[in-house]
Design an enzyme around this catalytic site. Structure first.
Site, PDB file in Angstrom:
ATOM      1  N   ARG A   1      -2.942 -22.763 -11.134  1.00  0.00           N
ATOM      2  CA  ARG A   1      -2.569 -21.347 -10.307  1.00  0.00           C
ATOM      3  C   ARG A   1      -4.130 -21.009  -9.836  1.00  0.00           C
ATOM      4  NH1 ARG A   1       0.177 -16.489 -12.542  1.00  0.00           N
ATOM      5  NH2 ARG A   1      -0.738 -15.860 -10.522  1.00  0.00           N
TER       6      ARG A   1
ATOM      7  N   CYS B   1       1.265 -13.809 -13.885  1.00  0.00           N
ATOM      8  CA  CYS B   1       0.946 -14.105 -15.197  1.00  0.00           C
ATOM      9  C   CYS B   1       1.611 -12.954 -16.100  1.00  0.00           C
ATOM     10  CB  CYS B   1      -0.359 -14.229 -15.644  1.00  0.00           C
ATOM     11  SG  CYS B   1      -0.992 -15.999 -15.279  1.00  0.00           S
TER      12      CYS B   1
ATOM     13  N   LYS C   1      -9.890 -17.143  -5.254  1.00  0.00           N
ATOM     14  CA  LYS C   1      -8.734 -16.935  -5.225  1.00  0.00           C
ATOM     15  C   LYS C   1      -8.083 -15.689  -5.031  1.00  0.00           C
ATOM     16  CE  LYS C   1      -5.910 -16.502  -9.055  1.00  0.00           C
ATOM     17  NZ  LYS C   1      -4.891 -15.317  -9.120  1.00  0.00           N
ATOM     18  N   ASN C   2      -8.783 -14.483  -5.596  1.00  0.00           N
ATOM     19  CA  ASN C   2      -8.172 -13.091  -5.379  1.00  0.00           C
ATOM     20  C   ASN C   2      -8.540 -12.413  -4.091  1.00  0.00           C
ATOM     21  OD1 ASN C   2      -6.712 -13.418  -7.779  1.00  0.00           O
ATOM     22  ND2 ASN C   2      -7.992 -12.355  -8.934  1.00  0.00           N
TER      23      ASN C   2
ATOM     24  N   ASP D   1     -10.182 -10.649 -16.453  1.00  0.00           N
ATOM     25  CA  ASP D   1      -9.901 -11.794 -16.400  1.00  0.00           C
ATOM     26  C   ASP D   1     -11.102 -12.849 -17.045  1.00  0.00           C
ATOM     27  OD1 ASP D   1      -7.685 -11.202 -14.635  1.00  0.00           O
ATOM     28  OD2 ASP D   1      -8.567 -12.068 -12.737  1.00  0.00           O
TER      29      ASP D   1
ATOM     30  N   ARG E   1       2.951  -4.672 -14.965  1.00  0.00           N
ATOM     31  CA  ARG E   1       2.363  -4.820 -14.058  1.00  0.00           C
ATOM     32  C   ARG E   1       3.083  -3.707 -12.917  1.00  0.00           C
ATOM     33  NH1 ARG E   1      -0.774 -10.295 -13.529  1.00  0.00           N
ATOM     34  NH2 ARG E   1      -2.219  -9.162 -12.051  1.00  0.00           N
TER      35      ARG E   1
HETATM   36  C1  UD1 Z   1      -5.631  -8.269  -9.814  1.00  0.00           C
HETATM   37  C2  UD1 Z   1      -5.905  -9.628  -9.983  1.00  0.00           C
HETATM   38  C3  UD1 Z   1      -6.006  -9.957 -11.602  1.00  0.00           C
HETATM   39  C4  UD1 Z   1      -6.973  -9.075 -12.290  1.00  0.00           C
HETATM   40  C5  UD1 Z   1      -6.463  -7.525 -11.956  1.00  0.00           C
HETATM   41  C6  UD1 Z   1      -7.665  -6.443 -12.561  1.00  0.00           C
HETATM   42  C7  UD1 Z   1      -5.116 -10.775  -7.900  1.00  0.00           C
HETATM   43  C8  UD1 Z   1      -3.957 -11.501  -7.401  1.00  0.00           C
HETATM   44  N1  UD1 Z   1      -4.987 -10.389  -9.254  1.00  0.00           N
HETATM   45  O1  UD1 Z   1      -4.593  -7.909 -10.195  1.00  0.00           O
HETATM   46  O2  UD1 Z   1      -6.457 -11.389 -11.524  1.00  0.00           O
HETATM   47  O3  UD1 Z   1      -6.841  -9.077 -13.600  1.00  0.00           O
HETATM   48  O4  UD1 Z   1      -6.552  -7.246 -10.448  1.00  0.00           O
HETATM   49  O5  UD1 Z   1      -8.527  -6.957 -11.983  1.00  0.00           O
HETATM   50  O6  UD1 Z   1      -6.143 -10.188  -7.373  1.00  0.00           O
HETATM   51  N2  UD1 Z   1      -1.320  -0.472 -12.231  1.00  0.00           N
HETATM   52  C9  UD1 Z   1      -0.550   0.783 -12.061  1.00  0.00           C
HETATM   53  N3  UD1 Z   1       0.314   0.963 -10.946  1.00  0.00           N
HETATM   54  C10 UD1 Z   1       0.164   0.206  -9.853  1.00  0.00           C
HETATM   55  C11 UD1 Z   1      -1.040  -0.812  -9.905  1.00  0.00           C
HETATM   56  C12 UD1 Z   1      -1.505  -1.094 -11.224  1.00  0.00           C
HETATM   57  O7  UD1 Z   1      -0.447   1.193 -13.060  1.00  0.00           O
HETATM   58  O8  UD1 Z   1       0.776   0.266  -8.960  1.00  0.00           O
HETATM   59  C13 UD1 Z   1      -2.280  -0.746 -13.392  1.00  0.00           C
HETATM   60  C14 UD1 Z   1      -1.793  -2.328 -13.922  1.00  0.00           C
HETATM   61  O9  UD1 Z   1      -0.650  -2.226 -14.816  1.00  0.00           O
HETATM   62  C15 UD1 Z   1      -3.047  -2.567 -14.601  1.00  0.00           C
HETATM   63  C16 UD1 Z   1      -4.323  -1.676 -13.831  1.00  0.00           C
HETATM   64  O10 UD1 Z   1      -3.666  -0.847 -13.201  1.00  0.00           O
HETATM   65  O11 UD1 Z   1      -3.007  -1.842 -16.023  1.00  0.00           O
HETATM   66  C17 UD1 Z   1      -4.938  -2.775 -12.976  1.00  0.00           C
HETATM   67  O12 UD1 Z   1      -4.334  -3.619 -12.184  1.00  0.00           O
HETATM   68  P1  UD1 Z   1      -4.470  -3.907 -10.733  1.00  0.00           P
HETATM   69  O13 UD1 Z   1      -5.820  -3.890 -10.408  1.00  0.00           O
HETATM   70  O14 UD1 Z   1      -3.577  -3.657  -9.480  1.00  0.00           O
HETATM   71  O15 UD1 Z   1      -4.238  -5.395 -10.786  1.00  0.00           O
HETATM   72  P2  UD1 Z   1      -3.617  -6.487  -9.664  1.00  0.00           P
HETATM   73  O16 UD1 Z   1      -4.045  -6.078  -8.273  1.00  0.00           O
HETATM   74  O17 UD1 Z   1      -2.403  -6.845 -10.223  1.00  0.00           O
END
Ligand code: UD1
Length: 430
Positions: free
Chosen positions: A397, A117, A22-23, A305, A122
């Site tokens: 989802r 979620c 999915k991701n 995850d 985030r």
């Molecule tokens: C993706 C995955 C999710 C998984 C996560 C971590 C998808 C659609 N979702 O989520 O299933 O749990 O990676 O492997 O692929 N952060 C910041 N600033 C930013 C972006 C992120 O501080 O601009 C922080 C977030 O709050 C979090 C950490 O970085 O603590 C990791 O987030 P991120 O890797 O970006 O997760 P997602 O891409 O949202």
């Protein structure tokens, strides 16, 4: 409202086929809009998030035509709007991938702010930092992220936190920028690599994906491509842990074992046997589970995850285990539900201290999010008696045919819609 009814106690035994990730599918679908030529994508999981994203793409004029259940043909030559405001799009996190994709191609995009979620704050500051470094203006107004650039110019970007989403978004925009972009402290997840491979198959010039420095030489244009998405590491890991906690013996097929190393090593630590082949893994759980400690980390660390799934397993292991969540601060909400099934878990901040119990007992519980929902189903499969799981739309989802795959492994699980159907289920399972 649909629920799962589960009668626990059956070991999961047999073979299960893992679908596309999915991701990886979400950014790859979004990136398909970056060319006017036709793109064919195979191994797309039939889950709610991919459907929501393709509907949003259609709402701006992208032609998305399914060919069977797991393949789509995409052509984005007729895009008529760069504003993605589809009502559903806010519900999925990956909506923001359309920003990087559209900004790269058209130097402009407006997309509704993402949801996903509720597992913690985030932030999107790293995405914004990356777009700005490439020369875009970024504004957040009326629930939309609005980006616009005269030109996108390659640059060096150091990510303050390792972020899958920001790495992907910046990679997409930079693929069509002028000159070279370097992303330092990049995420190394398999889906980041899959997206880079897909973009390269469209004519992009991206090197280093899978390491923490990604170098992107911007190209003028991308072309059509045919691409197959990698298997889903988290779906595979979920079935592997389901085998472990039900004392089962499951062959998880169509996987890349290398992507599952952190998961396999924890299963070995808690006493399971793993037999590995080229594209499958067999998990055999014949001994009482042992305790262990685990901390979630960016890839190649143990995935956040998979945190609820390992916690559910450790809840049934001998001794005391500690699970530390280092990615999302709000990811232990399901523990209250698990406690109602007899688990002995104390959460302090981002740490769960788990004293293993001999068994869980069936209860009425609610899925708080996607992965925790799947983990609670696993708890139900191992529990004594009947468990009813509410809010299973979260599970849809990210898991295709979850209950059907579990049924094929011998689980007693059914989708029910009413108290009457629950009574019927209870009569059937005895
Ligand atoms: C993706 C995955 C999710 C998984 C996560 C971590 C998808 C659609 N979702 O989520 O299933 O749990 O990676 O492997 O692929 N952060 C910041 N600033 C930013 C972006 C992120 O501080 O601009 C922080 C977030 O709050 C979090 C950490 O970085 O603590 C990791 O987030 P991120 O890797 O970006 O997760 P997602 O891409 O949202």
């Amino acid at each position: 409202m649909e629920q799962y009814a589960i009668k626990g106690g059956n070991p999961l035994v047999g073979e299960v086929e893992i679908g596309g990730a999915k991701n990886a599918a979400l950014p790859i679908l979004a990136a398909a809009v970056m060319t006017d030529e036709t793109v064919y994508i195979d191994n797309i999981p039939d889950v709610r998030d991919t459907k929501v994203l393709t509907r949003a793409m259609q709402s701006i004029g992208v032609m998305v035509k399914p060919e069977g259940r797991h393949r789509v043909v995409i052509n984005a030559a007729q895009i008529h709007s760069l504003v993605v405001e589809d009502d559903n799009i806010k519900k999925i996190r990956a909506s923001y991938y359309l920003i990087g994709a559209l900004l790269g191609k058209y130097k402009q995009a407006e997309v509704a702010l993402p949801g996903g979620c509720d597992i913690g704050c985030r932030a999107i500051d790293q995405h914004i930092k990356g777009f700005k470094a490439l020369g875009a203006e970024v504004l957040i107004e009326h629930g939309l992220i609005k980006t616009r650039a005269e030109r996108l110019i390659g640059c060096n970007i150091y990510m303050d936190v390792v972020s899958v989403g920001a790495t992907i978004n910046i990679m997409m925009a930079a693929a069509l920028a002028e000159g070279q972009t370097t992303i330092e402290n990049a995420a190394k997840e398999p889906h980041v690599v899959d997206l880079a491979n897909f973009l390269n198959s469209m004519g992009a010039n991206i090197k280093g994906a899978g390491t923490d420095v990604i170098r992107i030489k911007g190209v003028k244009k991308l072309h059509g491509s045919e691409y197959t998405i990698i298997p889903d590491q988290i779906e595979a890991g979920t079935f592997m842990f389901a085998a472990a906690i039900t004392k089962g013996d499951v062959m998880v097929k169509n996987v890349i074992p290398k992507h599952l190393e952190s998961i396999s090593s924890k299963l070995l630590e808690i006493g399971c046997e793993i037999v590995e082949a080229d594209d499958c893994l067999r998990v055999i759980s014949s001994k009482p589970l042992e305790h262990t400690h685990v901390k979630t980390l960016p890839y190649p660390g143990f995935p956040t995850d998979m945190q609820p799934q390992i916690t559910v397993a450790l809840g049934l292991s001998k001794g005391t285990s500690i699970v530390t969540e280092s990615i999302f601060e709000n990811r232990f909400k399901y523990v209250d539900e698990l406690t109602r099934m007899g688990a002995n878990i104390k959460v302090e901040g981002n740490t769960a201290i788990i004293d293993g119990v001999a068994k869980y007992t069936g209860a009425s519980i609610t899925a708080p999010d996607l992965r925790a929902g799947a983990a609670l189903v696993m708890a139900g499969l191992a529990a004594e008696g009947v468990t009813v799981v509410d809010d299973i739309h979260y599970i849809a989802r990210g898991y295709e045919d979850f209950h059907l795959k579990l049924q094929s492994l011998g689980a007693q699980i059914a989708v029910i819609n009413s108290e009457r159907e629950l009574q019927k289920f209870k009569l059937k399972v005895g």
